[in-house]
Enzyme design. Sequence first.
Site, PDB file in Angstrom:
ATOM      1  CB  SER A  39      -0.952  -0.036   1.199  1.00 38.15           C
ATOM      2  OG  SER A  39      -2.017   0.859   1.054  1.00 38.15           O
ATOM      3  CG  ASP A 183      -4.472  -1.929   0.823  1.00 37.76           C
ATOM      4  OD1 ASP A 183      -3.475  -2.573   1.202  1.00 37.76           O
ATOM      5  OD2 ASP A 183      -4.628  -0.722   1.074  1.00 37.76           O
TER       6      ASP A 183
END
Length: 295
Positions: A39, A183
């Site tokens: 991320s 993610d």
Amino acid sequence: MLQVDGVFAGGGIKAFSFVGAMKALEEEGIYFERLAGTSAGAIVATLIKAGFTSNEIEKILDEVDLISLLDRKHRSIPFYRWIRLYLKMGIYKGDAFEDWLNSILKEKGIRTFGDIPPGTLKMIVSDVTNGRLVVLPDDLAQYGIIPESFSVARAIRMSCCIPFFFEPVKITSSKGIQSVMVDGGVLSNFPIWLFSKQGQTQLQRPVIGFRLSPSEDTLPPREVKNAFSMLHSMVETMWKAHDQRYISKSHAKNIVFIPANKVPATKFDISEEEKDALIQLGKETTEKFLKKWAY
């Protein structure tokens, strides 16, 4: 000069503190060879590998309008974002974010993974179609995609697709099978295991990890009384348990725990004072770490 490998955890806006951590390392003559991240950690890892210094990254982040990265084009339409959430699985598209990444990386001549030395940059993505943790660019071949031809900016966007916040990225394999990517933090928010093979007695170089949480960040007991509390506990367990177990078994003395808890991960309207405070926190925490670190 000391060469190390670095791993950066996810944490959204709190990743500003990583800039301060870099400043502390540069002052001590410590630089990175291999880098990995999830991320927001993937953004920082990529910028470092691209050749940006801490001062350059700080300038980049100072100049960008973070709100503009959210593709807000329908503010006047009530409930539009909720309709988009249902239909597109994300409130914000992510196109502006990817375009911004492309423009930044272009300054260093980086477009695809073929422009980066092999094996020196890795990032984590979650394939929710196949229930699989994906390491980019390594696992792209499993989807019939040539790793060297894949966009680095697109890979970062995939790793940063916070579920229901950003629209997932869909990739289609050579067999025509579509996979939905979100993610990487869903499955591994702190992939320090990438550079530490089980049973390996000696690493090529020291590995330093950077987490946006205090060292005592564990999973305390929770009261699970109904379906809602169970769902909340399940999500918390999913996001933290895997990495926490690995940290408890590895050498925590090689991890910089930055207690950046006061700023929400998705606070894109962060103030300049909050940015500066995060950068300073990262620098001070890393300086304290380096004083005690023995590699």
